[in-house]
Design an enzyme around this catalytic site. Structure first.
Site, mmCIF file in Angstrom:
data_model
loop_
_atom_site.group_PDB
_atom_site.id
_atom_site.type_symbol
_atom_site.label_atom_id
_atom_site.label_comp_id
_atom_site.label_asym_id
_atom_site.label_seq_id
_atom_site.Cartn_x
_atom_site.Cartn_y
_atom_site.Cartn_z
ATOM 1 N N ASP A 6 0.876 -1.167 0.000
ATOM 2 C CA ASP A 6 0.000 0.000 0.000
ATOM 3 C C ASP A 6 0.921 1.227 0.000
ATOM 4 O O ASP A 6 2.107 1.128 0.342
ATOM 5 C CB ASP A 6 -0.867 -0.033 1.257
ATOM 6 C CG ASP A 6 -1.681 1.231 1.439
ATOM 7 O OD1 ASP A 6 -2.296 1.681 0.457
ATOM 8 O OD2 ASP A 6 -1.679 1.777 2.554
ATOM 9 N N ASP A 54 -0.173 5.065 0.901
ATOM 10 C CA ASP A 54 -0.430 6.063 1.938
ATOM 11 C C ASP A 54 -0.371 5.440 3.324
ATOM 12 O O ASP A 54 -1.009 4.420 3.594
ATOM 13 C CB ASP A 54 -1.795 6.706 1.715
ATOM 14 C CG ASP A 54 -1.863 7.477 0.401
ATOM 15 O OD1 ASP A 54 -2.159 8.670 0.433
ATOM 16 O OD2 ASP A 54 -1.605 6.870 -0.662
#
Length: 407
Positions: A196, A198
Site C-alpha cells: 500500500d 499512503d
C-alpha cells in the site's frame, strides 16, 4: 541396534576444535547421526549424536575424546540414547515446524521470557535460537537499527489463529513485534512484495494533503469519518472527496509529490529486495501521480492506483478507470503473481488500512504495518515498533547478509 551416544562439548572457541574431535571419532569408524554447533561471545557449544561400531575396540574412543577435549580446554559429557528414544526422534522429521521472529528496538530478557512462556503454554518446544540483527557496540554510537532474534519451534499448533492472537496481545504489552510463520519452502522463497502507499510507504495520506491545499480539509475529514463509521462505502466516499478537489492546480500536486515523507526503513528494504531479485509493486487506493513519483525514486516495478483526471492543468474532481478499492487490490495482486508465474504463498503484502485486508489475507505473508487495531487483529502478522526494513528479518535476512549488499 548399535549403541548411540550424545556428546555435548562446551568451552572457549578456537580454530580446529571440530577437526580434532572428529579425527578421534574417525579412527574408530564412528558414524555421526546428527551434529550442531553454535558460538556465543567466543564460547562454543557443540553437540553430536554418534553411533558406535559393534567391535569392543570402540570403548577407547571415549577416553581419547576426553583427552583431546582436555588438551583444548573443553568440557565433555556423554549421554547414552535408548533405541526407542532415537526412533521417536527420527519419526519427528518432516513434521510441521514454525519460525517465531521477535522484532524491537532492543531485545530484553523479559521479552524473551514472556514469549517463551506463551510457547510453552501452547505445547511447543524451542529447538534453536539465532540472532538476526548485528552486534551492538555499547561504546560507539551508530544508526538505530531493529534488533531481532529468530526461534525455531517444534510441535503441532492446534489453532494458529489463537496463537497469533496471543502473540499480538503480548507484543502490544511488551512493545515488540512477534511474528510466527510455518517453516515451509515458501517462507524461504518469497518473490513478490506488494505495498500500500499512503501511511505505509509514505508517512501521510495524500488525499489529506490535497484537501489541505484546496482549503477543504474539514469537509474531506468529515466524509472520511462517515466512511469509517460505515455510513458510506469506500467508492462513494472516494468520489465525494475527489469532487471537493475540483480546480486544484497540477503545480500544487508537483510540490506535494516532491515533499512526500518516505517511511523509515522503506528505502533500505526496497533496495535489498531489488538486489535480491524480488519484484516490487504499489497497489494503492491513492493516486498514480504520486505512486509513479515513488516508483522513480525507489525503483518500484509495478504501480496500480487511481488515475487523476486533469483539464487545462487543473483537477476535474474525477478519476479515470476503475477505483482501486480493497477488492481491486486483491485482484491486482493475483494478476501480477499469475503474470510472473509466482504462487500466492510466495507473495508478501504490506498495508495499514481496512481496504488492505483482502490482499493481506491472500498473500503468503500479509503484514499490517503500524495499522489500526482492527487491521492488526485480522492480519496474520503485524509490525508496529520498527520501520519497514523490519520485514527483512521476517524473511530470515541477517544484518551480515545485508552488509554484503552494502546496506
Amino acid at each position: 541396534m548399535r549403541e548411540i551416544v550424545q556428546i555435548d562439548i562446551s568451552g572457549p572457541d578456537r580454530p580446529g576444535i571440530t577437526m580434532a574431535l572428529t579425527q578421534v571419532l574417525a579412527r574408530y569408524e564412528v558414524a555421526v547421526l546428527d551434529i550442531g554447533q553454535s558460538v556465543i561471545h567466543d564460547t562454543l557449544a557443540l553437540g553430536m549424536l554418534i553411533e558406535l561400531p559393534e567391535e569392543p575396540a570402540s570403548c577407547p574412543v571415549f577416553k581419547e575424546l576426553l583427552f583431546a577435549a582436555h588438551e583444548l580446554g573443553l568440557a565433555v559429557r556423554f549421554t547414552p540414547v535408548e533405541a526407542d528414544a532415537y526412533e521417536r526422534w527420527v519419526d519427528e522429521q518432516g513434521k510441521a515446524r514454525h519460525i517465531l521472529t521477535l522484532l524491537g528496538r532492543e531485545i530484553t530478557a523479559a521479552q524473551i521470557a514472556q514469549v517463551s512462556a506463551v510457547v510453552t503454554q501452547n505445547g511447543l518446544n524451542i529447538e534453536q535460537i539465532t540472532r538476526l540483527s548485528g552486534r551492538i557496540s555499547r561504546r560507539a554510537s551508530r544508526a538505530s537499527r531493529p534488533a531481532s532474534v529468530q526461534l525455531w519451534l517444534k510441535g503441532p499448533v492446534a489453532d494458529v489463529g489463537a496463537l497469533h492472537a496471543s502473540f499480538l496481545e503480548l507484543g502490544h504489552h511488551l512493545e515488540v513485534d512477534i511474528a510466527i510463520q510455518e517453516d515451509d519452502i515458501f517462507r524461504r522463497n518469497r518473490r513478490l512484495v506488494c505495498f500500500d502507499m499512503d501511511s505505509t510507504l509514505i508517512q501521510t495520506e495524500v488525499i489529506d494533503e490535497l484537501a489541505a491545499a484546496a482549503g477543504v480539509g474539514p469537509q474531506v475529514a468529515e466524509i472520511t469519518e462517515r466512511a469509517m463509521l460505515g455510513e458510506l462505502d469506500f467508492n462513494e466516499s472516494f468520489r465525494r472527496r475527489m469532487a471537493l478537489l475540483e480546480g486544484l492546480e497540477e503545480t500544487v500536486l508537483a510540490g506535494i509529490a516532491e515533499r512526500l515523507p518516505i517511511t523509515d526503513g522503506a528505502e533500505r528494504l526496497i533496495s535489498a529486495l531489488k538486489q535480491l531479485g524480488y519484484r516490487v509493486a504499489i497497489l494503492s487506493g491513492g493516486f498514480t501521480y504520486f505512486a509513479e513519483h515513488l516508483q522513480r525514486r525507489l525503483g518500484i516495478d509495478d504501480v496500480h492506483a487511481n488515475q487523476l483526471e486533469f483539464e487545462n492543468g487543473r483537477l476535474t474532481g474525477r478519476v479515470t478507470g476503475r477505483i482501486v478499492d480493497g477488492q481491486r487490490k486483491a485482484e491486482l495482486l493475483r494478476e501480477i503473481a499469475a503474470r510472473e508465474g509466482i504462487r500466492l504463498e510466495q507473495v508478501i503484502a504490506v498495508g495499514d488500512g481496512a481496504n488492505d485486508l483482502p490482499m493481506l489475507s491472500i498473500a503468503g505473508l500479509g503484514i499490517a504495518f503500524h495499522a489500526k487495531p482492527l487491521v492488526k487483529e485480522q492480519a496474520r502478522h503485524s509490525i508496529a515498533t520498527v520501520g519497514l526494513d523490519g520485514i527483512l528479518y521476517l524473511i530470515g535476512m541477517r544484518d551480515r547478509d545485508l552488509e554484503a549488499l552494502a546496506l
